[in-house]
Design a protein around this motif. Sequence first.
Motif, PDB file in Angstrom:
ATOM      1  N   ALA A 147      18.084  98.624 -38.914  1.00 49.18           N
ATOM      2  CA  ALA A 147      17.119  97.664 -38.245  1.00 49.18           C
ATOM      3  C   ALA A 147      15.996  96.850 -39.629  1.00 49.18           C
ATOM      4  O   ALA A 147      15.958  95.765 -39.304  1.00 49.18           O
ATOM      5  N   ARG A 148      15.909  97.402 -40.604  1.00 47.82           N
ATOM      6  CA  ARG A 148      15.306  96.815 -41.492  1.00 47.82           C
ATOM      7  C   ARG A 148      16.058  95.671 -42.312  1.00 47.82           C
ATOM      8  O   ARG A 148      15.734  94.617 -42.411  1.00 47.82           O
ATOM      9  N   ARG A 149      17.462  95.922 -42.404  1.00 50.80           N
ATOM     10  CA  ARG A 149      18.544  94.921 -43.064  1.00 50.80           C
ATOM     11  C   ARG A 149      18.573  93.807 -42.051  1.00 50.80           C
ATOM     12  O   ARG A 149      18.565  92.604 -42.474  1.00 50.80           O
ATOM     13  N   LEU A 150      18.451  94.236 -40.569  1.00 51.90           N
ATOM     14  CA  LEU A 150      18.661  93.116 -39.970  1.00 51.90           C
ATOM     15  C   LEU A 150      17.264  92.138 -39.700  1.00 51.90           C
ATOM     16  O   LEU A 150      17.600  91.120 -39.421  1.00 51.90           O
ATOM     17  N   ASP A 151      16.198  92.721 -39.729  1.00 52.72           N
ATOM     18  CA  ASP A 151      14.955  92.325 -39.952  1.00 52.72           C
ATOM     19  C   ASP A 151      15.018  91.217 -41.032  1.00 52.72           C
ATOM     20  O   ASP A 151      14.753  90.159 -41.017  1.00 52.72           O
ATOM     21  N   LYS A 152      15.306  91.919 -42.270  1.00 48.80           N
ATOM     22  CA  LYS A 152      15.507  90.897 -43.664  1.00 48.80           C
ATOM     23  C   LYS A 152      16.435  89.803 -43.342  1.00 48.80           C
ATOM     24  O   LYS A 152      16.054  88.355 -43.568  1.00 48.80           O
ATOM     25  N   ILE A 153      17.686  89.977 -42.575  1.00 47.21           N
ATOM     26  CA  ILE A 153      18.600  88.785 -42.372  1.00 47.21           C
ATOM     27  C   ILE A 153      17.971  87.747 -41.431  1.00 47.21           C
ATOM     28  O   ILE A 153      18.031  86.481 -41.632  1.00 47.21           O
ATOM     29  N   GLU A 154      17.179  88.311 -40.290  1.00 45.67           N
ATOM     30  CA  GLU A 154      16.442  87.328 -39.221  1.00 45.67           C
ATOM     31  C   GLU A 154      15.590  86.627 -39.806  1.00 45.67           C
ATOM     32  O   GLU A 154      15.252  85.435 -39.662  1.00 45.67           O
ATOM     33  N   ASN A 155      14.634  87.033 -40.804  1.00 47.15           N
ATOM     34  CA  ASN A 155      13.696  86.559 -41.410  1.00 47.15           C
ATOM     35  C   ASN A 155      14.069  85.280 -42.518  1.00 47.15           C
ATOM     36  O   ASN A 155      13.554  84.369 -42.787  1.00 47.15           O
ATOM     37  N   ASN A 156      15.322  85.944 -43.270  1.00 48.07           N
ATOM     38  CA  ASN A 156      15.663  84.984 -44.037  1.00 48.07           C
ATOM     39  C   ASN A 156      16.267  83.629 -43.532  1.00 48.07           C
ATOM     40  O   ASN A 156      16.053  82.495 -43.749  1.00 48.07           O
ATOM     41  N   LYS A 157      16.877  83.589 -42.156  1.00 42.88           N
ATOM     42  CA  LYS A 157      17.242  82.941 -40.993  1.00 42.88           C
ATOM     43  C   LYS A 157      16.263  81.735 -40.634  1.00 42.88           C
ATOM     44  O   LYS A 157      16.556  80.560 -40.905  1.00 42.88           O
ATOM     45  N   LYS A 158      15.333  82.402 -40.388  1.00 42.82           N
ATOM     46  CA  LYS A 158      13.908  81.659 -40.060  1.00 42.82           C
ATOM     47  C   LYS A 158      13.463  80.953 -41.171  1.00 42.82           C
ATOM     48  O   LYS A 158      13.124  79.778 -40.985  1.00 42.82           O
ATOM     49  N   VAL A 159      13.553  81.231 -42.302  1.00 45.73           N
ATOM     50  CA  VAL A 159      12.904  80.446 -43.673  1.00 45.73           C
ATOM     51  C   VAL A 159      13.942  79.472 -43.679  1.00 45.73           C
ATOM     52  O   VAL A 159      13.527  78.437 -44.084  1.00 45.73           O
ATOM     53  N   GLU A 160      15.447  79.548 -43.908  1.00 49.19           N
ATOM     54  CA  GLU A 160      16.279  78.613 -43.988  1.00 49.19           C
ATOM     55  C   GLU A 160      16.157  77.444 -42.807  1.00 49.19           C
ATOM     56  O   GLU A 160      16.146  76.398 -43.075  1.00 49.19           O
ATOM     57  N   ASP A 161      15.836  77.819 -41.550  1.00 55.67           N
ATOM     58  CA  ASP A 161      15.719  76.918 -40.573  1.00 55.67           C
ATOM     59  C   ASP A 161      14.392  76.028 -40.681  1.00 55.67           C
ATOM     60  O   ASP A 161      14.469  75.076 -40.356  1.00 55.67           O
ATOM     61  N   GLY A 162      13.412  76.764 -41.205  1.00 56.85           N
ATOM     62  CA  GLY A 162      12.372  76.257 -41.324  1.00 56.85           C
ATOM     63  C   GLY A 162      12.187  75.099 -42.589  1.00 56.85           C
ATOM     64  O   GLY A 162      11.549  74.223 -42.661  1.00 56.85           O
ATOM     65  N   ARG A 163      13.255  75.201 -43.203  1.00 58.29           N
ATOM     66  CA  ARG A 163      13.194  74.127 -44.724  1.00 58.29           C
ATOM     67  C   ARG A 163      13.716  72.798 -44.355  1.00 58.29           C
ATOM     68  O   ARG A 163      14.286  72.332 -43.284  1.00 58.29           O
TER      69      ARG A 163
END
Length: 163
Positions: A147-163
């Motif tokens: 769950a922590r790894r998935l959260d990290k991947i999803e958070n990184n994806k949000k950051v990339e999409d926000g750029r």
Amino acid sequence: MSKYKKRMLYMGIMQSEVLKNIQRIDPRIDKSLLSKIVHDIVLPTKRVLNNICETLHCDVLDIYDESEINLLPEKPTITQAEAVATDVKSKESKPRVSEDKRKTNVYNLTVEVDRATALRVFSKESLAKLGYSGVTDFVRKSVDDLARRLDKIENNKKVEDGR
């Protein structure tokens, strides 16, 4: 004092005499087993019980309370055909997860793994070496890590999409 002992004393019959009569119909009964029957640890078979009652010249209810020998469930039972029909209906109409489990927010996991590997890895000693108190502890911590790894991947994806 058990009802058996009272009855034997009343009739002047020794346990050895009861045993001798029982062994005529069931030679598997030995002194130790008869002692367990007399001391209300185990129940005899119907045939042995009838023989005991003949030997002691008594009725079954003279040595047992009805509740001790009535082994039928208190609630009505269903036939095997009714059980199969009920099981088929329940599989067709009900979801696999029980209402109780949904309310408690519990997910029940069943998994098949190689037996030899599982016996080696899931032994108490192996799990302790790996830092787990048991299989459930291992699974819960593993799921938490995922769950922590998935959260990290999803958070990184949000950051990339926000750029």
